[in-house]
Design an enzyme around this catalytic site. Structure first.
Site, PDB file in Angstrom:
ATOM      1  N   LYS A 215     -15.426   7.686  -3.746  1.00  0.00           N
ATOM      2  CA  LYS A 215     -15.567   9.001  -3.105  1.00  0.00           C
ATOM      3  C   LYS A 215     -14.682  10.065  -3.741  1.00  0.00           C
ATOM      4  O   LYS A 215     -15.014  11.256  -3.709  1.00  0.00           O
ATOM      5  CB  LYS A 215     -15.257   8.894  -1.608  1.00  0.00           C
ATOM      6  CG  LYS A 215     -16.237   8.045  -0.805  1.00  0.00           C
ATOM      7  CD  LYS A 215     -17.612   8.679  -0.731  1.00  0.00           C
ATOM      8  CE  LYS A 215     -18.538   7.927   0.222  1.00  0.00           C
ATOM      9  NZ  LYS A 215     -19.922   8.460   0.173  1.00  0.00           N
TER      10      LYS A 215
ATOM     11  N   GLU B 240     -18.111  15.667   6.519  1.00  0.00           N
ATOM     12  CA  GLU B 240     -18.543  14.659   7.480  1.00  0.00           C
ATOM     13  C   GLU B 240     -18.071  13.313   6.962  1.00  0.00           C
ATOM     14  O   GLU B 240     -17.833  13.156   5.769  1.00  0.00           O
ATOM     15  CB  GLU B 240     -20.070  14.666   7.600  1.00  0.00           C
ATOM     16  CG  GLU B 240     -20.825  13.865   6.507  1.00  0.00           C
ATOM     17  CD  GLU B 240     -20.675  14.432   5.110  1.00  0.00           C
ATOM     18  OE1 GLU B 240     -20.395  15.642   4.990  1.00  0.00           O
ATOM     19  OE2 GLU B 240     -20.815  13.667   4.126  1.00  0.00           O
TER      20      GLU B 240
ATOM     21  N   SER C 207     -18.158  -0.325  -4.776  1.00  0.00           N
ATOM     22  CA  SER C 207     -17.865   1.083  -4.513  1.00  0.00           C
ATOM     23  C   SER C 207     -16.577   1.311  -3.748  1.00  0.00           C
ATOM     24  O   SER C 207     -16.047   2.425  -3.752  1.00  0.00           O
ATOM     25  CB  SER C 207     -19.039   1.729  -3.772  1.00  0.00           C
ATOM     26  OG  SER C 207     -19.286   1.022  -2.575  1.00  0.00           O
TER      27      SER C 207
END
Lengths: 389, 266
Positions: free
Chosen positions: A93, A115, A374
């Site tokens: 991220k 969000e 991830s």
């Protein structure tokens, strides 16, 4: 392979028939402004240099590719992991939020609104805001705040304000609604830092470009390790940003691209085309067009939609989208921990679960498989402990 | 306007133009269909209280531009099992003397199919549609299908819309132009935003299609104030809050009568 795949979308923001900009008129000028600002920044070597430097010196890039020797032996395939779990904040991220925060600063915005589902994007956004001295407000579904209490505290430690969302299903889709509502009112000085390859144009394109670094690095690293591209490239998909970034590096290779959805949140598996959160894509919905509530053990994949470019990649047959059940995911989570000493996040455990299930079936024995890991599983340990007891 | 000769006004617009011509300020109350069992009775009551048209919300699960009050009404309506088909069936038997205009989000339209949705509105006697997440660039297909069915598509102009863009939106809008009174979601506000007056002026400079201002118009005083520049007002949350609080239909209609009275005094 089609050269035009995973390039820029058409002028209306479409990948094939998916994407677009379905937002209230109030937000149309802001989306246009962002589109122009991103195009300008992305064509500016100075912007790339600054972004690359932050990702290298602060974010820990490039992340390694790890060959899983014990698990490979067990599965009968050659398994490699792209280690986004080793990036700062523990997931891919950061790549996106650093890009968006630098862009926001360039646009003169002083506040990020985001969000979050599992909290990984919220933590990353809070981190970037702290790094660049910006305010940060994170909307998070009340259900997710319970599931990921530790990440709520992390965001607060980083100086962000976390606002619980009590509307609708009180999960990720409702957090997106609330962030959009906030953005409409505060668009003057606020940048909406969307966490995945979703939302109105230019977000799906921009976020994929910010995540492209994952695929670009992995392609080079696979060639160094294998002397060739892998036969399979597999990534989990909620909105689909780690998958999009990974696929972008391999779309013009011979690798089969596989996105793995949560069985309870499978927009490609159970959805039909629709429009929500500013984009046309596949959505889980009922006959009347009411959006369904996704249900998965992974808060990060609890999303009834999918990024529009994935819908397009599926439509043209360049990628396929499969599913993993909660039970398979828990098994893969424990398997990777025991055989390789890596505790994965529940989200990429979906990608692993599919590989575990299909090794020797869809995946021929001896094939090489790259999975994008991830994120790391620290955030999920307490939840998995409950589920396994 | 250069497009005037080929322009089909439709029932909603000719009605509103006629009323405006009579010197009347336009009052368009909003009611969420299905939010409570007597919602259709409420629609009739607000018409009797002086509405010039009524905006009927077809509830959607993810109402992105709506604040807490309309969200709550939409949620209540969906909990009661309200579907677009049921709303249209109820409206087809409503027998009210002013045009009805539905408001819903694009996924409801898209799921049904634009052509099918447009004809189902026409069959139910609905004169117009507001689809707030369908901006000008995405509205082509729907506007064409709605136009073919004789349904007016009301487009929105916001405080962030440039005058040049407002002109293009107004040229495409039918029925009226919905002027967004302030940047933000639907809901009551203590004071009228100056942006409401600016938007009304901007739209009036570029079109003679009636302009009604909504979002943040919650009192008779605010309605009167904004109508110094606008042709009319859309009042949603202030009415819906009263309905959520359990006000009987005639009491809610009393609020609409109060708005009517204030507008008639201007």
């Amino acid at each position: 392979m089609t050269a035009s795949l995973m390039g820029p979308p058409d002028p209306s923001g479409r990948f094939g028939s998916f994407g677009g900009r379905f937002v209230p008129e109030s937000l149309v000028p802001a989306c246009g402004e962002l589109e122009r600002a991103f195009a300008e920044a992305w064509g500016d070597p100075g912007f790339h240099a600054e972004l690359d430097a932050v990702l290298r010196d602060y974010g820990g890039r490039p992340t390694p590719v790890t060959e899983c020797r014990r698990l490979s032996e067990r599965l009968g395939v050659r398994l490699l992991l792209k280690r986004e779990d080793l990036a700062h904040t523990g997931s891919h991220k950061l790549n996106n939020v650093v890009g968006q925060a630098l862009l926001a600063r360039r646009m003169g915005k002083r506040r990020l609104v985001a969000e979050t589902g599992a909290g990984q994007h919220g933590v990353a956004a809070a981190t970037a805001a702290a790094l660049f001295g910006m305010d940060c407000l994170v909307f998070m579904g009340a259900v997710d705040m319970d599931r990921q209490a530790l990440n709520v505290f992390r965001m607060e430690l980083l100086g962000a304000e976390v606002q619980g969302v009590e509307s609708g299903s009180r999960t990720l889709k409702d957090a997106v609604n609330e962030a959009l509502r906030y953005w409409v009112a505060e668009v003057e000085d606020t940048h909406y830092c969307i966490g995945s390859v979703m939302g109105p144009h230019p977000y799906p394109y921009m976020v994929r470009e910010f995540q492209r670094v994952v695929g670009t690095e992995a392609r080079r690293q696979c060639r160094e390790l294998l002397g060739a591209d892998p036969s399979w490239v597999v990534a989990c998909v909620g909105g689909g940003s780690n998958a999009a970034g990974t696929f972008a590096g391999f779309v013009d290779s011979g690798a089969a691209l596989v996105g793995v959805e949560a069985a309870g949140g499978a927009a490609m598996g159970h959805g039909v085309p629709g429009v929500v959160h500013g984009m046309k894509s596949f959505l889980m919905q009922d006959e009347a067009g009411q959006i369904a509530e996704a249900e998965s053990i992974s808060a990060g994949l609890d999303y009834p939609g999918i990024g529009p470019e994935h819908a397009h990649l599926a439509e043209v047959g360049r990628a396929r989208y499969e599913q993993a059940t909660d039970a398979e995911v828990l098994e893969a989570f424990a398997l990777l921990a025991r055989t390789e000493g890596i505790i994965p996040a529940l989200e990429p455990a979906h990608a692993l679960a599919w590989v575990v299930r299909e090794a020797g079936k869809a995946i021929a024995l001896g094939d090489t498989v790259l999975v994008t890991l991830s994120g790391r599983g620290d955030k999920d340990v307490a939840q998995v402990r409950e589920l396994l007891s | 306007m250069s497009t005037a000769p080929a322009r089909l006004e439709g029932r909603l617009e000719s009605h509103l133009r006629h009323r405006r011509h009579e010197g009347r300020k336009l009052l368009v109350p909003y009611v969420t269909a299905g939010m409570r069992p007597d919602w259709l009775h409420v629609v009739r009551a607000v018409v009797a209280a002086g509405a010039d048209a009524v905006e009927i919300g077809i509830p959607f699960s993810d109402p992105m531009i709506d604040g807490p009050i309309v969200q709550a009404a939409s949620h209540a309506a969906l909990e009661r099992g309200t579907t677009p088909a049921a709303v249209l069936e109820a409206l087809s038997g409503a027998d009210v003397e002013v045009p009805l205009c539905v408001m819903t989000y694009y996924n409801v339209v898209f799921r049904a199919g634009t052509r099918r949705f447009a004809s189902s509105l026409a069959e139910a006697g609905v004169a117009g549609a507001i689809v707030p997440d369908l901006p000008l660039e995405e509205a082509g297909e729907w506007c064409a299908d709605a136009g073919d069915a004789g349904v007016a598509t009301v487009l929105l102009v916001a405080p962030s819309t440039s005058e040049e863009r407002a002109a293009r939106i107004a040229a495409r809008s039918r029925g009226f132009v919905y002027g967004v009174g302030r940047m933000g979601v639907t809901g009551e506000r203590a004071q009228l935003a100056t942006s409401a007056l600016e938007v009304a002026r901007r739209v009036r400079r570029v079109t003679d299609v009636p302009v009604c201002i909504g979002i943040g118009i919650s009192t008779a005083e605010q309605a009167r104030e904004v109508c110094a520049e606008a042709d009319g007002v859309v009042v949603g949350s202030a009415l819906v809050r009263r309905l959520l609080d359990g006000a009987p239909a005639d009491e809610a209609a009393g609020f609409v009568a109060e708005l009517r009275h204030a507008l008639d005094e201007t």
